[in-house]
Design an enzyme around this catalytic site. Structure first.
Site, PDB file in Angstrom:
ATOM      1  N   ASP A   1     -44.495  23.680 -69.029  1.00  0.00           N
ATOM      2  CA  ASP A   1     -45.346  24.332 -69.953  1.00  0.00           C
ATOM      3  C   ASP A   1     -45.092  25.569 -70.165  1.00  0.00           C
ATOM      4  OD1 ASP A   1     -46.434  21.318 -69.643  1.00  0.00           O
ATOM      5  OD2 ASP A   1     -48.341  22.247 -68.343  1.00  0.00           O
ATOM      6  N   LYS A   2     -45.879  26.311 -71.403  1.00  0.00           N
ATOM      7  CA  LYS A   2     -45.082  27.253 -71.838  1.00  0.00           C
ATOM      8  C   LYS A   2     -46.342  28.278 -70.705  1.00  0.00           C
ATOM      9  CE  LYS A   2     -46.461  30.362 -75.834  1.00  0.00           C
ATOM     10  NZ  LYS A   2     -48.075  30.421 -77.169  1.00  0.00           N
TER      11      LYS A   2
END
Length: 316
Positions: free
Chosen positions: A146-147
């Site tokens: 995830d970012k």
């Protein structure tokens, strides 16, 4: 898109070997693990898959001896998939793969709302031969983070390495361990969360543990590493790799990841975090060519370390 078999591309002919029937799209994903299920389904919808000479459908049941032809035209060029120079924290690299320590705030690959400044853009500058390996937006990407999740991520530098590494992820030959700080303290010292993950029934930007057919099997193992008053440091190991898996499973058992804007309670923290307190601390895999076991570890980010120091200080 080009017609079946016209122009540049790859034609794959396979014979279905199993006595029990299986959906065409599911079987093809297993045969070409470097392609996402969504991309395989697009090939089918475009008429690029034939079963015994007849255009197939995603739900077409395959039976023993069926002949399957898959035509894969090259991906359409994307003008915004460009090389961009950026600092990369390389943990290991050779001619076949690269393992990076991804920082918070860095998206792995371009998307419609985030067309550049991603890890893929930086990799294209670092590895000029990367285009064409895997999907059109995800050249070389074996798995994602995830970012705002930090830590170990492996990227393939050849098609052979990509396929072999993705098989290792699917068959759990590769091992992925994470450290995360959670709200509250689990009663037990360790456990396993098994819960299918699908789109949240109300907020479509989020995911949730679901009980209907839309969910995909997901399994997360966890163990308490340190108890920190109203918080705990947990180590997670993934058996599957669903979107937001650890974040969703941690929230599902009542112990969401600290700093998670989507799944955690809003609470003032002693340290300003750039993202959720979740870090891919270790990645173990068999080298796709030499078969040597590689174990890569990423040090905790400075903000994560400061958070732990502050929480430990409260206990003194």
């Amino acid at each position: 898109m080009a017609a079946f078999g016209e122009g540049a591309g790859e034609l794959l002919t396979l014979s279905y070997p199993k006595p029990l029937p299986m959906r065409l799209d599911r079987w093809l994903v297993a045969q070409r693990p470097e392609q996402s299920r969504a991309r395989i389904q697009k090939f089918i919808e475009a008429g690029y898959v034939r079963v015994n000479g007849i255009t197939g459908r995603a739900k077409t049941p395959l039976r023993l001896g069926d002949q399957v032809e898959l035509w894969m035209p090259p991906p359409e060029p994307l003008p915004y998939l460009v090389a961009q120079e950026m600092p990369l924290d390389v943990l290991y690299e050779d001619a076949h793969l690269i393992v990076l320590n991804k920082p918070a705030g860095l998206t792995v690959h371009p998307a419609p709302g985030n067309r550049d400044g991603t890890l893929v853009n930086g990799l294209l500058h670092h590895c000029p031969d990367l285009p064409g390996i895997g999907g059109e937006l995800r050249p070389g990407i074996v798995h994602r983070l995830d970012k705002d999740t930090t830590g170990c991520i492996v990227v393939a530098k050849s098609q052979e390495a990509l396929v072999k590494l993705q098989v290792q992820i699917q068959k759990r030959i590769a091992s992925r361990h994470y450290l995360g700080v959670v709200h509250g303290q689990p009663r037990a010292d360790h456990g396993t969360v098994i819960g299918a993950i699908g789109r949240h029934p109300v907020d479509r930007k989020k995911y949730a543990v679901v009980c209907d057919a839309s969910g995909r099997h997901a399994c997360t193992h966890w163990s308490v590493q340190e108890r920190l008053g109203d918080f705990a440091l947990l180590r997670f190991q993934l058996d599957t790799g669903r979107t937001h898996q650890i974040r969703v499973h941690a929230a599902h058992i009542g112990h969401p990841i600290v700093g998670d804007p989507a799944y955690s309670r809003c609470r003032r923290l002693p340290v300003a975090l750039p993202g959720q307190a979740l870090h891919a601390v270790q990645l173990s895999l068999d080298h796709p060519i030499s078969r040597e076991r590689l174990v890569c570890e990423a040090p905790l980010p400075a903000a994560f370390e400061r958070l732990l120091e502050q929480l430990r200080g409260r206990l003194r």
